[in-house]
Motif scaffolding. Structure first.
Motif, short mmCIF file in Angstrom:
data_model
loop_
_atom_site.label_atom_id
_atom_site.label_comp_id
_atom_site.label_asym_id
_atom_site.label_seq_id
_atom_site.Cartn_x
_atom_site.Cartn_y
_atom_site.Cartn_z
N GLU A 187 0.83 -1.20 0.00
CA GLU A 187 0.00 0.00 0.00
C GLU A 187 0.87 1.25 0.00
O GLU A 187 1.85 1.33 0.73
N VAL A 188 0.46 2.23 -0.79
CA VAL A 188 1.21 3.48 -0.84
C VAL A 188 0.26 4.66 -0.64
O VAL A 188 -0.94 4.56 -0.86
N GLY A 189 0.82 5.78 -0.17
CA GLY A 189 0.04 7.01 0.04
C GLY A 189 -0.85 6.92 1.26
O GLY A 189 -0.71 6.04 2.11
N THR A 190 -1.78 7.87 1.34
CA THR A 190 -2.74 7.90 2.43
C THR A 190 -4.13 7.79 1.82
O THR A 190 -4.28 7.71 0.60
N THR A 191 -5.16 7.79 2.68
CA THR A 191 -6.53 7.65 2.18
C THR A 191 -6.86 8.70 1.14
O THR A 191 -7.51 8.41 0.14
N ASN A 192 -6.38 9.94 1.36
CA ASN A 192 -6.80 11.02 0.45
C ASN A 192 -5.71 11.44 -0.54
O ASN A 192 -6.03 12.08 -1.54
N ARG A 193 -4.46 11.09 -0.28
CA ARG A 193 -3.43 11.60 -1.20
C ARG A 193 -2.35 10.56 -1.50
O ARG A 193 -1.89 9.86 -0.60
N VAL A 194 -1.97 10.53 -2.76
CA VAL A 194 -0.85 9.67 -3.16
C VAL A 194 -0.15 10.34 -4.34
O VAL A 194 -0.80 11.03 -5.14
#
Ligand code: PLP
Length: 435
Positions: free
Chosen positions: A191-198
């Motif tokens: 998994e990469v990034g966060t819930t709202n931003r990648v």
């Protein structure tokens, strides 16, 4: 005193009733026989004071029989939800229905009529799909969208990593989650990034010798707005790993009505190695999963052992090919002209008032795409509002009419109702709430 149980008619006498003989052609002789046996058993268990005659027993049996060989009931979708998963998602086009009927018998699904030997399965359907999506080198068909995603990630990344954004690890409905699906056959999630931003850098930093593929999932049933950022297929395709794009809804090319909905052609042009989607969402066909990609990758998917377990039947192949031949009911419902809907609603409301349905009136009604597509898209239209107490009896009618209870009323939205069915809706409502 005679025992009424002894005077009950015999099974074969009841079965000879002409109405039951006719019913047997619709639902099957065994089904009718079983219903007669059940009715007679009930009468024996709880005998009436006078034994009924054969015709009376046949009448009771007829009332208990389904109208056809399937217990699935045809319903009228007056919800305004174009792809209603509980109502079977996309209805097939008349051409697809005929194709299914034709494919029901012996067919050359896997047979070369000239050479008299085995031929590639479903080749006509695959050719039609390749013609519909010229950006694809090849295409493969499986059971449903989830199966397509499963096959792509398994074939490319079993025992290795699938790099995916945290914001795209979605639940597709009924408790099924994509991350569980992908890991169930042995791929690992990175998994990469966060819930709202990648960012592209997040993906790039995660890619290494263990990477099987990068996965891009269209969050088709919700929308995150505000401080968000995601990376498109084109940027992802610059990374040194094949990109699997799950576009979900099955739009083959862009539709201006749904500007945020990804489509297969654009995802392939942007560089995806494999694009997956459902057959019974915006494509408007039968339940199926489609995989488009380069010829080499699709060949690899087709040869994977899992492909055999996810294989579709001849009926599905026939329906998909026919679906591509004309605008589907799903397409028509999505693109209905609001003025035309209003005119039909006014006619229906006027007829209902004539037939004594109090308070039937035309109201604005927003339709939705539903079923994993166009979240947040509003389809302006019209409905006939009737008293909310009519919702349940309408569902119990023949055919059942499914409305939408909103603002304390039952709205009958005609967007997904074929104009030919307007009269059936009028009859159903009048039967429930007319004079
Ligand atoms: C609907 C959907 C699926 C699942 O497809 P089914 O045909 O229902 O199995 C997977 N991914 C996305 C993005 C979807 O919208």
């Amino acid at each position: 005193m005679t025992d009424p149980r002894r005077d009950l008619p015999r099974t074969d006498v009841v079965l000879a009733d002409p109405r039951l003989v006719a019913a047997a052609t619709a639902v099957g002789r065994d089904r009718v026989k079983q219903a007669v046996a059940e009715r007679l058993a009930a009468l024996r268990a709880d005998p009436p004071t006078r034994a009924p005659d054969p015709a009376a027993v046949a009448t009771d049996v007829l009332a208990a029989l389904p109208p056809s060989g399937t217990s699935l009931r045809r319903v009228v979708n007056a919800t305004g939800v174009v792809l209603h998963t509980n109502l079977g998602r996309a209805p097939l086009s008349p051409i697809a229905v005929r194709a299914v009927e034709q494919a029901a018998g012996f067919v050359d699904v896997e047979y070369d009529l000239v050479e008299g030997r085995r031929a590639p399965r479903g080749r006509g359907t695959l050719a039609a799909l390749r013609r519909a999506v010229t950006a694809a080198g090849d295409v493969h068909v499986v059971n449903n969208g989830a199966a397509a995603l499963l096959l792509a990630t398994t074939a490319l990344a079993a025992g290795r990593e699938v790099v995916v954004s945290r914001g795209e690890l979605v639940e597709i409905g009924d408790g099924f989650r994509l991350p569980d699906l992908i890991t169930s056959t042995g791929a690992r999630l990175r998994e990469v990034g966060t819930t709202n931003r990648v960012t592209l850098d997040d993906y790039a930093a995660a890619i290494g010798p263990d990477t099987g593929c990068v996965l891009k999932v269209h969050p088709s049933n919700f929308r995150i707005t505000g401080f968000t950022r995601s990376v498109g297929v084109e940027a992802l395709s610059s990374l040194p790993a094949p990109v699997v794009a799950d576009v979900g809804s099955g739009l083959l090319a862009p539709d201006p009505l749904l500007p945020d909905e990804p489509d297969v052609t654009s995802a392939l042009r942007a560089g995806a190695a494999v694009v997956t989607c459902s057959g019974d969402k915006l494509l408007g066909g039968p339940q199926a999963g489609l995989l488009f990609g380069t010829a080499a990758v699709v060949q690899r998917l087709r040869r994977h052992p899992l492909a055999r377990a996810l294989r579709v039947d001849k009926l599905t192949l026939a329906a998909i090919e026919a679906t591509l031949a004309s605008p589907t009911p799903t397409h028509v419902s999505l693109h209905r002209d609001a003025d035309e809907l209003r005119r039909r609603c006014e006619e229906l409301a006027a007829e209902l008032r004539d037939r004594g349905v109090a308070g039937a009136e035309v109201v604005p009604s927003d339709g939705v795409v539903g079923g994993g597509g166009g979240p947040g898209v509003v389809l302006p239209g019209w409905a006939v509002a009737v008293d909310r107490s009519m919702a349940a009896p309408l569902r119990a009618g023949t055919p059942p009419v499914i409305g939408r209870v909103e603002r304390g009323r039952c709205l009958l939205d005609l967007r997904c109702v074929a104009p030919d069915d307007d009269a059936a809706v009028a009859d159903a409502v009048a039967a429930v709430g007319g004079r």
